[in-house]
Scaffold this motif. Sequence first.
Motif, PDB file in Angstrom:
ATOM      1  N   GLY A  85       0.796  -1.215   0.000  1.00 27.93           N
ATOM      2  CA  GLY A  85       0.000   0.000   0.000  1.00 27.93           C
ATOM      3  C   GLY A  85       0.828   1.265   0.000  1.00 27.93           C
ATOM      4  N   ASN A  86       2.089   1.159   0.362  1.00 29.97           N
ATOM      5  CA  ASN A  86       2.983   2.309   0.305  1.00 29.97           C
ATOM      6  C   ASN A  86       3.637   2.385  -1.075  1.00 29.97           C
ATOM      7  N   TYR A  87       4.079   3.574  -1.423  1.00 30.15           N
ATOM      8  CA  TYR A  87       4.788   3.703  -2.692  1.00 30.15           C
ATOM      9  C   TYR A  87       5.971   4.652  -2.540  1.00 30.15           C
ATOM     10  N   SER A  88       7.000   4.363  -3.324  1.00 24.15           N
ATOM     11  CA  SER A  88       8.152   5.261  -3.419  1.00 24.15           C
ATOM     12  C   SER A  88       7.993   6.082  -4.681  1.00 24.15           C
ATOM     13  N   MET A  89       8.447   7.313  -4.618  1.00 23.92           N
ATOM     14  CA  MET A  89       8.331   8.182  -5.776  1.00 23.92           C
ATOM     15  C   MET A  89       9.562   9.057  -5.881  1.00 23.92           C
ATOM     16  N   ALA A  90      10.047   9.206  -7.096  1.00 25.28           N
ATOM     17  CA  ALA A  90      11.190  10.074  -7.362  1.00 25.28           C
ATOM     18  C   ALA A  90      10.767  11.116  -8.389  1.00 25.28           C
ATOM     19  N   ALA A  91      10.973  12.382  -8.047  1.00 25.29           N
ATOM     20  CA  ALA A  91      10.657  13.464  -8.964  1.00 25.29           C
ATOM     21  C   ALA A  91      11.844  13.808  -9.855  1.00 25.29           C
ATOM     22  N   VAL A  92      13.050  13.407  -9.433  1.00 26.71           N
ATOM     23  CA  VAL A  92      14.268  13.640 -10.200  1.00 26.71           C
ATOM     24  C   VAL A  92      15.111  12.373 -10.138  1.00 26.71           C
ATOM     25  N   ASP A  93      16.184  12.321 -10.925  1.00 29.94           N
ATOM     26  CA  ASP A  93      17.113  11.196 -10.827  1.00 29.94           C
ATOM     27  C   ASP A  93      17.815  11.264  -9.477  1.00 29.94           C
ATOM     28  N   MET A  94      17.604  10.257  -8.639  1.00 26.67           N
ATOM     29  CA  MET A  94      18.109  10.279  -7.269  1.00 26.67           C
ATOM     30  C   MET A  94      18.949   9.043  -6.959  1.00 26.67           C
ATOM     31  N   PRO A  95      20.207   9.226  -6.521  1.00 22.72           N
ATOM     32  CA  PRO A  95      20.971   8.083  -6.012  1.00 22.72           C
ATOM     33  C   PRO A  95      20.384   7.657  -4.660  1.00 22.72           C
ATOM     34  N   VAL A  96      19.913   6.435  -4.569  1.00 20.75           N
ATOM     35  CA  VAL A  96      19.329   5.918  -3.333  1.00 20.75           C
ATOM     36  C   VAL A  96      19.843   4.500  -3.102  1.00 20.75           C
ATOM     37  N   SER A  97      19.588   3.977  -1.909  1.00 19.24           N
ATOM     38  CA  SER A  97      19.899   2.584  -1.603  1.00 19.24           C
ATOM     39  C   SER A  97      18.610   1.885  -1.206  1.00 19.24           C
ATOM     40  N   ALA A 140       9.927  16.540   3.239  1.00 17.93           N
ATOM     41  CA  ALA A 140      11.123  17.341   3.559  1.00 17.93           C
ATOM     42  C   ALA A 140      11.759  17.922   2.304  1.00 17.93           C
ATOM     43  N   ASN A 141      10.925  18.184   1.262  1.00 13.93           N
ATOM     44  CA  ASN A 141      11.372  18.807   0.008  1.00 13.93           C
ATOM     45  C   ASN A 141      12.275  17.917  -0.838  1.00 13.93           C
ATOM     46  N   ALA A 142      12.561  16.713  -0.397  1.00 11.61           N
ATOM     47  CA  ALA A 142      13.482  15.854  -1.140  1.00 11.61           C
ATOM     48  C   ALA A 142      12.870  15.416  -2.459  1.00 11.61           C
ATOM     49  N   GLY A 143      13.742  15.060  -3.426  1.00  9.84           N
ATOM     50  CA  GLY A 143      13.273  14.644  -4.734  1.00  9.84           C
ATOM     51  C   GLY A 143      12.788  13.213  -4.775  1.00  9.84           C
ATOM     52  N   ALA A 144      12.872  12.476  -3.673  1.00 11.75           N
ATOM     53  CA  ALA A 144      12.342  11.114  -3.591  1.00 11.75           C
ATOM     54  C   ALA A 144      11.796  10.902  -2.191  1.00 11.75           C
TER      55      ALA A 144
END
Length: 314
Positions: A85-97, A140-144
Amino acid sequence: MPEQETTARPEGRILTELCQRVAAHYQQSGSTEQELLTALPWLRFIRVREPTVFNRGMLEPSMCMLLQGRKKMLIGDNVTEYGPGNYSMAAVDMPVSGQVTQACEEEPYYGVRIDLNSKEIADLIVSLQISLPEKNNETANAGAWVTHSDEGLQDAFLRLVKLLDSPADLPVLSKLIKQEILYRLVTAPTGATFWKQTLSWTQGKGVGEALAWIKRHFAEPLKIDELAKRVGMSTSSLHHRFKELTVMSPLQYQKQIRLLEARRMLLSGSEDVASIAWQVGYESPSQFNREYRRSFGAAPLQDVQTLRQLGTTL
């Protein structure tokens, strides 16, 4: 983020049917790959049959809803664990782990993902005259970020997946459902970041252009003053807004792209570490080795050997 209880709510039934339909597509295709492409180039399914190691990668602009299993994601210094039911979203290209923490052969991790782009979002906002949503501190304004989907968004995804069984209707109705999904994402409490990215695209300047330039020229020396001038911002403003959105400075962002590209090159077959270090922009192979180990937890060849044993692709 605490685990969401969905089985007693209407949206729990929607998620269950959505998960069953995604699983059926894997069974029908006979695919053993983690990602399953669909008849829509911007829609794909994800299946993982066992927990994974914590792996670093580049998250492209997209939205991925988790249907079954659990996952952890590291964005900046924040680790979020989430479930169905949760989703991750990226508004820009983001390095994540990310790491799949709960999955098995009997109950795999399932997800459904759509690709996003600023032009579509801008066109939707302009044509429907959508009002700016109030900023939610959760992002928190983050892109993901990671957040919970409501029943309306889940139902739109279910109708989209059902539509794959009606090829004749797909060209027209899929566009309408995607518009609905984008509308629900933009007007959600976490939709304010989408507005930032849309403005970056429509203005053709700012952080969005800086991100694109760094991606294209990651192997070149990066001078912040010159980059700020190129995108029409002051140096301090670029640095502040860039870090606000990506949770890192422009130089840190460039380093992550260099290391991820080096890892991809190593995994594709080349074992000449020094040559790859030069190609991605490092002047010293020893510096490259230090930063690679610090980022991925092992020396380049050792890391790639482990990835190959796990059958990982980048």
